[in-house]
Design an enzyme around this catalytic site. Structure first.
Site, mmCIF file in Angstrom:
data_model
loop_
_atom_site.group_PDB
_atom_site.id
_atom_site.type_symbol
_atom_site.label_atom_id
_atom_site.label_comp_id
_atom_site.label_asym_id
_atom_site.label_seq_id
_atom_site.Cartn_x
_atom_site.Cartn_y
_atom_site.Cartn_z
ATOM 1 N N ILE A 649 0.816 -1.222 0.000
ATOM 2 C CA ILE A 649 0.000 0.000 0.000
ATOM 3 C C ILE A 649 0.842 1.261 0.000
ATOM 4 C CG2 ILE A 649 -1.927 -1.154 1.154
ATOM 5 C CD1 ILE A 649 -1.064 0.293 3.744
ATOM 6 N N CYS A 713 -2.702 -11.875 0.092
ATOM 7 C CA CYS A 713 -1.545 -10.989 0.205
ATOM 8 C C CYS A 713 -1.040 -11.110 1.633
ATOM 9 C CB CYS A 713 -1.905 -9.561 -0.178
ATOM 10 S SG CYS A 713 -3.351 -8.881 0.657
ATOM 11 N N TRP A 717 -6.942 -8.063 2.671
ATOM 12 C CA TRP A 717 -8.018 -7.096 2.476
ATOM 13 C C TRP A 717 -7.668 -6.003 1.477
ATOM 14 C CZ3 TRP A 717 -7.564 -6.774 8.378
ATOM 15 C CH2 TRP A 717 -6.397 -6.116 8.748
ATOM 16 N N ASP A 718 -6.476 -6.031 0.886
ATOM 17 C CA ASP A 718 -6.096 -5.026 -0.106
ATOM 18 C C ASP A 718 -5.874 -5.673 -1.476
ATOM 19 O OD1 ASP A 718 -6.092 -2.623 1.473
ATOM 20 O OD2 ASP A 718 -4.354 -3.399 2.518
ATOM 21 N N ARG A 719 -4.674 -6.176 -1.711
ATOM 22 C CA ARG A 719 -4.361 -6.801 -2.996
ATOM 23 C C ARG A 719 -5.206 -8.036 -3.258
ATOM 24 N NH1 ARG A 719 2.016 -6.495 -1.655
ATOM 25 N NH2 ARG A 719 1.106 -6.651 0.425
ATOM 26 N N LYS A 755 -10.224 -2.053 4.426
ATOM 27 C CA LYS A 755 -10.264 -1.027 5.465
ATOM 28 C C LYS A 755 -10.518 0.365 4.859
ATOM 29 C CE LYS A 755 -6.405 -1.779 7.753
ATOM 30 N NZ LYS A 755 -5.498 -1.706 8.916
#
Length: 900
Positions: A649, A713, A717-719, A755
């Site tokens: 991030i 990842c 929760w991101d990638r 998030k």
């Protein structure tokens, strides 16, 4: 001032004041409602839009490498330079502060029409420091500082364009040093000290000398270009002709000639005689221009400001809003037509100047457009309404799209707001806008305004204090339609989606079970998620503990043709000891065999489970120090591990900042290598390409290899959401419809705990290291797919931009909070509006007219970097030169909410 000054020539101010804290004003009862404004050059670079995290697995960019060089006074390193460099620009904000200083009564007397000002002083210039009394003249017409000698002797003068700097001594504030370049080529910089009778006289002299330096020479040149006949006057006819030559008029109509008359009248009541240079200088001495076009634009702006003042003499009645402000004239912008439910106009500030840019030097850039207008402050947004509409420039060479008639800045879209000086405020937005707003100099007003807006934008309660809860149209009964509209909160029903995928109420449903324990297993996972029925409750508990944040492998999507599943999770907790977990190994094996461990086909020809780790191998293995890591593939039957090399991030944050800098700067000369190279060096398109490649790889393994795929990842929760959601768009045409796209976002991003609160700083300026444009980057990936497959999506590009904007606006409750548990605790379904309620009520606005509903093909996009294009509709919309032209059949418009 030289028009080609380099970055090193900029005058940087001291560090900005801290954000408003406990002592900042909370009231928006501002008294200044009729402002005249001016451009203030020399502002510092803004802070980075998003922070960096030194503890991340990939170190952020070195801060020193990003620091901009500061200007120093010119002192030649070697004698006899071939050509002396031009003097650095003057910081006009300092001049303004001198004028308004409480300790000084200095005023700019040139504004009274004087061309020559006289000063008495003593000069100290010899090595012995001998003082000599002298009379000094500042001659505006000749642009010279002149020592007046006896009548029989010629005067000795210094051209103001040779003056390098002026400085009043801090200890002895009656003494002024003037550094200037000699007229002898190669001679060193010379210095003279002028000693006045008092500090006020020293400031008066410095103020007039500096305003001549900052504005005089260039304005003299521009005046000469407007006065082509060299008559010493700019007539209405010469002004009209210059406006036409500069693409600001369409023809020689009487209306346009009348505009030229108004512009002349602004400087001199006798329109028939035209204006001379002193009158011209008086107009522009604090808004210096470097091109004829900018001077004409500024001139038109000043006329609009004066006309607005004349029609704003009486206090406007703002109806039910109950706020007094200076209005008058066309009050349609204050009648509440643009106000959404629950929005209250809190203050109106007239006659402000605003522009896009990262520092106030942009106000001197001839290519940078400015607007003059009205600032309205509400509990939801700032609204900047231009006094000059786009229709007034229609069909001219320099047409400004009507898109720019009004700017909306939701207060929750503000990343930072800073007072640059007593008249200029810099607003940095989360959507990469840098907006400079200038007022008439007033220290108290500007400080109060900044504090009041900060109190709206940065609250102590975070999402609880955002405007979404004040929005009038609220879902008081989420089980019913709202005033005949579809309730967007009811759009995603997990059980219906599981049924559509064949995970419940189907012949294959016996292989899967729906887990629901009111968030006790993982407080960042959905309330309901799907796992193999072959896993006992104890197995599920043990498997969850082996994954970071207990985010265990759960089903995202199932291929109805071959039964293969797309699974998502967080990284395993293998640590330095390479720990194993039997329950995790059992779980992944069940996914490999599609939930059926007794399938005879698996005994003959075992299928492969593909584990796609979004990270680089170095980052993944580096996390073992923290007790985490990646799968030890030897512990999993018939499994393959692939690293997808997508950055974290923090890297994405730096990358999007670089894109924003390139896209919002209108002086591309400040970009090393130019715009294209800057976009390339940002690596944004490379990052989007890697997300696309990983997603296509997952789709290939599911569709072509008949294999199940696990994606993860670090925390999942991101990638992970980027890869799973993109893969599902490729494989399942349902998600390419408007309703399906909404369900995809609800399921893969919201329910699985991306998030949003931390990544977009909802109602807070805290934790900048958590900010990242991961979701916007995924929307860009969708944009790439829509570009390659223009008929495959029911939704259009406007919907992507709308969703991206309302990540930050907090008009809707959809994106508030970090996970489903937080959203349940906030009671968003009962107290806020879903973004999908609005989208479905305006459905026709977001429909792709080229969509072919009968096309159900799987999408196989090209993942070549050559096919990755900049998302101009999102990143370049603040540059009016980038907007579609008339006849292209499409217009860009932003939607910040309407009454529905």
């Amino acid at each position: 001032m030289s028009g080609n000054s380099t970055e090193d020539d900029l005058v940087h101010r001291a560090s900005l004041p801290p954000s408003a804290g406990d002592g900042r004003p909370n009231s928006l009862e501002l008294t200044q409602s009729s402002q005249s404004c001016r451009s203030i050059p020399g502002a510092p670079e803004p802070s980075q839009l998003l922070g960096s995290d030194p503890s991340s697995d990939t170190p952020p960019m070195n801060k020193a490498a990003r620091k901009q060089p500061k200007r120093t006074s010119y002192i030649p390193a070697f004698p006899k330079p071939s050509v002396p460099p031009p003097p650095p620009p003057v910081d006009l904000s300092e001049i303004a502060s001198r004028e308004n200083s409480a300790n000084s009564s200095a005023t700019v007397e040139f504004s009274g029409g004087n061309t020559i000002l006289n000063f008495k002083c003593k000069i100290k210039s010899t090595p012995l420091g001998i003082l000599k009394s002298a009379n000094i003249e500042l001659d505006l017409a000749e642009m010279v500082m002149r020592k007046v000698k006896d009548k029989d002797k010629p005067s000795v003068g210094i051209d103001v364009d040779r003056i390098v700097s002026t400085r009043i001594h801090a200890k002895n504030n009656t003494e002024l040093d003037v550094q200037f370049m000699s007229d002898i080529l190669g001679a060193p910089i010379q210095n003279k000290r002028y000693i006045f009778s008092g500090n006020e006289e020293a400031i008066r002299f410095q103020t007039h000398l500096d305003v001549m330096r900052a504005s005089g020479a260039k304005l003299k040149q521009i005046f000469g270009e407007l006065d082509k006949r060299n008559t010493g006057q700019i007539s209405k006819h010469s002004l009209h002709k210059a406006m036409k030559e500069n693409g600001m008029l369409t023809d020689g109509s009487a209306v346009e000639m009348s505009e030229a008359e108004k512009m002349i009248a602004l400087a001199d009541s006798d329109v028939s005689a035209g204006i001379d240079f002193v009158e011209f200088f008086r107009l522009f001495m604090f808004t210096p221009c470097i091109t004829v076009h900018q001077a004409l634009t500024e001139w038109r702006n000043k006329v609009a400001l004066v006309q607005r003042k004349r029609t704003s003499s009486e206090t406007a009645n703002l109806g039910q809003q109950g706020i007094a402000g200076k209005g008058g004239g066309d009050m349609s912008k204050y009648d509440g037509s643009w106000v959404v439910g629950g929005e209250v106009i809190m203050n109106v500030v007239e006659n402000v100047r605003y522009s896009f840019g990262s520092k106030a030097r942009d106000n001197l850039n001839g290519d940078n457009h400015h607007w003059v207008g009205t600032l309205s402050v509400t509990n939801y947004r700032l609204v900047l309404q231009s006094h000059i509409s786009g229709s007034q420039t229609a069909f001219t060479r320099h047409e400004v799209n009507e898109y720019f008639d009004r700017f909306d800045i939701p207060v929750n879209n503000i990343y930072s707001i800073s007072k640059l000086d007593s008249s200029c405020v810099l607003i940095v937005c989360k959507d990469l806008r840098h907006i400079l707003v200038s007022f008439e100099p007033n220290e108290t007003f500007v400080q109060t305004l900044v504090g009041a807006i900060s109190s709206l934008a940065f609250t102590s309660e975070g999402p609880k204090d955002t405007f979404a809860f004040s929005h009038a149209l609220q879902a008081k009964n989420p089980k019913k339609k709202l005033d005949g509209l579809v309730n967007g909160w009811d759009l995603f029903q997990p059980m219906k989606e599981f049924e559509r995928l064949g995970l419940v109420n189907s012949p294959h449903a016996r292989f899967y079970r729906i887990w629901s324990d009111n968030f006790s297993l993982s407080d960042t996972y959905p309330l309901h998620f799907c796992v193999p029925s072959g896993m006992s409750e104890s197995d599920i508990m043990l498997a969850a503990k082996f994954r970071s944040k207990c985010r265990m492998p759960a089903v995202s999507w199932r291929n109805k043709k071959n039964g293969a599943v797309l699974v998502r999770s967080a990284q395993p907790m293998v640590g330095l000891k390479s720990s194993r977990n039997a329950s995790d190994e059992k779980l992944l094996n069940l996914y490999r065999v599609r939930g059926d461990p007794h399938n005879p086909l698996e005994l003959e020809d075992p299928s492969t489970l593909y584990i796609l780790d979004a990270r680089k191998i170095l980052a993944a293995t580096g996390n073992q120090v923290q007790g985490k890591g990646t799968e030890i593939i030897a512990n999993y039957a018939h499994a393959e591990l692939v690293y997808c090399n997508i950055e974290n991030i923090h890297v994405m944050r730096d990358s999007v900042n670089a894109v924003g800098q390139a896209s919002t700067l209108q002086d591309q000369g400040e970009l090393k290598g130019g715009f294209a190279d800057h976009i390339k060096e940002s690596l944004w398109l490379r990052h989007v390409q890697l997300v696309m490649k990983a997603s296509v790889l997952a789709a290939e393994r599911i569709e072509l290899n008949d294999s199940s795929v696990l994606v993860h990842c670090s925390d999942g929760w991101d990638r992970t959401s980027q890869m799973s959601a993109t893969c599902m768009l490729l494989l399942d045409p349902y998600y390419r419809t408007i309703e399906g796209f909404a369900i995809l976002i609800e399921k893969e991003w919201l329910d699985f705990g991306h998030k949003f609160k931390d990544r977009h700083g909802q109602g807070s300026d805290k934790h900048p290291n958590e900010r990242s444009p991961v979701f916007v980057q995924w929307l860009d990936t969708v944009h790439q797919l829509m570009h390659q497959f223009p008929t495959a999506f029911e939704l259009n590009e406007e919907l992507l931009v709308f969703v991206a904007d309302h990540l930050h606006s907090c008009l809707f409750g959809t994106f508030l909070g970090n996970n489903a548990k937080e959203r349940k605790e906030l009671q968003l379904k009962e107290k806020t509006i879903s973004i999908w309620t609005y989208v479905l009520s305006k459905r026709e606005r977001f429909v792709n007219q080229a969509f072919k509903s009968d096309d159900k093909k799987i999408l196989w996009p090209s993942t070549s970097i050559k096919k990755m294009i900049l998302w101009e509709r999102y990143f370049c919309r603040w540059d009016f030169e980038c907007h579609p032209r008339e006849g292209e059949g499409v217009k860009w418009r932003d939607d910040w909410g309407e009454k529905i």
